[in-house]
Design an enzyme around this catalytic site. Sequence first.
Site, short mmCIF file in Angstrom:
data_model
loop_
_atom_site.label_atom_id
_atom_site.label_comp_id
_atom_site.label_asym_id
_atom_site.label_seq_id
_atom_site.Cartn_x
_atom_site.Cartn_y
_atom_site.Cartn_z
N CYS A 1 23.67 20.71 15.24
CA CYS A 1 24.74 19.98 14.83
C CYS A 1 24.42 19.16 13.62
O CYS A 1 25.33 18.97 12.65
CB CYS A 1 25.27 19.08 15.87
SG CYS A 1 26.01 19.85 17.30
N GLU B 1 15.58 19.95 16.63
CA GLU B 1 16.79 19.37 16.26
C GLU B 1 16.18 17.70 15.87
O GLU B 1 15.64 17.12 16.91
CB GLU B 1 17.83 19.40 16.96
CG GLU B 1 19.08 18.61 16.31
CD GLU B 1 20.45 19.18 16.61
OE1 GLU B 1 21.34 18.69 15.87
OE2 GLU B 1 20.45 19.99 17.73
N ASN C 1 25.60 27.13 12.48
CA ASN C 1 25.23 26.89 13.75
C ASN C 1 26.38 26.42 14.75
O ASN C 1 27.28 25.85 14.67
CB ASN C 1 24.44 25.36 13.73
CG ASN C 1 24.31 24.82 15.37
OD1 ASN C 1 23.32 25.31 15.86
ND2 ASN C 1 24.88 23.68 15.33
N GLU C 2 26.43 27.43 15.67
CA GLU C 2 27.24 27.24 17.05
C GLU C 2 28.47 27.30 16.50
O GLU C 2 29.65 26.67 16.95
CB GLU C 2 27.01 26.00 17.72
CG GLU C 2 27.58 26.20 19.04
CD GLU C 2 26.86 24.86 20.00
OE1 GLU C 2 25.80 24.83 20.76
OE2 GLU C 2 27.36 23.71 19.62
#
Length: 670
Positions: free
Chosen positions: A238, A45, A373-374
């Site tokens: 994120c 990331e 994502n998440e």
Amino acid sequence: MNKKLFASLLAGALAVTAVGQNVLNVNTRKLGAPIQPTMYGIFFEDINYAADGGLYGELVKNRSFEFPQHLMGWQAFGCIDVKDDGPFSRCPHYVELSSPGHKDRRTGLTNEGFFGIGVKKDATYRFSVWAKASKGKGAIRVQLIDENTMRERQAFAEETVEITSTEWKKYTAVLKSTQTMKHAKLRIFLKGENSVDLEHISLFPTDTYKNRENGMRRDLAQALEDLHPGIFRFPGGCIVEGTDLDTRYQWKNSVGPVENRPLNQNRWEHTFDYRYFPDYYQSYGLGFFEFFQLSEDIGAEPLPIMNVGMACQYQNWEKESAHVAVGDLQQYIDDCLDLIEFANGPADSKWGKVRADMGHTEPFRLKYIGVGNEQWGPFYYERLEPFVKAIRAKYPNIKIVGSSGPVPEDVPNDTYKFAEGWKAMTRLKADLVDEHYYRDEQWFLSHGLRYDSYDRKGPKVFAGEYACHGKGKKWNHYEAAILEAAFMTGFERNADIVHMTTPAPLFAHVDGWQWRPDQIWYDQTQMFKTVSYYVQQMYATNAGTNVLPLTMPTTEGGKTVNKPVANQEGQNGLFASAAFDQASGEVIVKVANTSQTEQPLQLNIQNMTGATEATTLTLSHRGMNDENSIARPELITPKAGTVAATSEKKQVTISDQLPPMSFRIYRVKK
């Protein structure tokens, strides 16, 4: 001494030894579940200056003057004008350097790099610039400088670049550094009286990973290769979502000519005001082509994560307006389908041609794609469904990774609803479910059996982000790494359900981090690998091909019960797993001692004969809060050794002493 008395005392001593011994039995009679080649991997990331200023080899900050403050990172002097009608439509800004009107005045620019430009003595650096001269002829002097030197001259490397056209052209020069320096700068002087225009000013080491012009920093990329990862998840977590959808990561902006990839805001610029970096943007120089290429270079399967039509849920709690309406998702679905074509399509397809034009005519052979994502809750589930249908219809062999949210279990009054997420992924027939957990020491010590009771009929597990965050000690200290090693025995023991794992985050700049702990740290010229990195490397290079049953006998209600070794009652803080490597014919046993005392160990490898010793690889250290650093990069590293073995009655036995808070791998060959 009386012979009877001596015999009695000896028998008593042996009995004490036997009682005090931790006996581990490995059954080699029948191979267990295959251990997937993707089991141990890495997650990239762009956080902590992981891309620009880190893995990506570019040394110039804001090289195309596209930051909102167009000269951020630059110090301008003399007559300079920023213009916006340049040759690259998505990066239109450039600078015009004009004569200051007197021979003793100067016009030019100085770039500070990322916390300084790091250079090494006798190394060479490729300077490049797109330029044109107003009268068809002009020149610039390009220097590496040290502004704080006591030497007579600031510059320690210099070249002149002649600009020979009124049309935009690319010019290059190679600078050889005579110094090793972490905080050098790049300075450009206008030479002569004719004005010149400069765009995309770049400086790379010539010695990049695989020697590519738009390449990776060699030492950092090599550290990834040395991990022997099976899976490479990118471009992040994120940042896939963005603070809002306008700032999400868009892969189509990250491919094609590097000069024409638009700038993107990085959400980690502003997420933590106590670690705030106003100059943290994404140049997209490290884009999806480079991610796929790096995956190929290091031998890992690529796993791109795509936006599901949602902005970051943390920053947009239950705001329907922050996300794309379910009926308006086609652009985002097309991004997924087009990405698969970019990776796998023939060179004459629309997006396969983009890949081929970038130099990779053969497909990248993408097998996995993550969508979201998440994310969690109905907002996510209802948006994911049309993605799954579209991908299944066009690319039925691509495996889809869904999310179970940001926490690893349900808790009272929990917003994230972990169990609900798993039910939704099962209903939608995701192939793998991405679990995330950043937890303290006690959680890792008490969850060694986490996956033993999982349903084997549904999706497989992808432990996509995890790390031990010490309570009050959130850094890369030794104790946390040992607890990660202990917990990972549960991945291996449950290889039938756990198919992928990637700790997080991966990279961090010592001067520009927002989040820790991390696997690899660096400054402008040096790097070091954390103990957690070495734990991952130990597992990946000793994975084996199949699980072997490993149990520890205990007495319950007068009966002997064989249990998995996961810090259960009576197991003295031990965690263990075993595997067989069909290629080498070796049994591989991993044992972590999480207790504060040395533990005697008797390892019985059943249905095996002939071995007289085992090779070992051990992490052991006394200072629980110690960590590696730039100054002491190898303070804590694994140590190779051997231990004696005996072979008798179809069993190889190893007697050993495990140091307190240690992790040891045994390899035994038939």
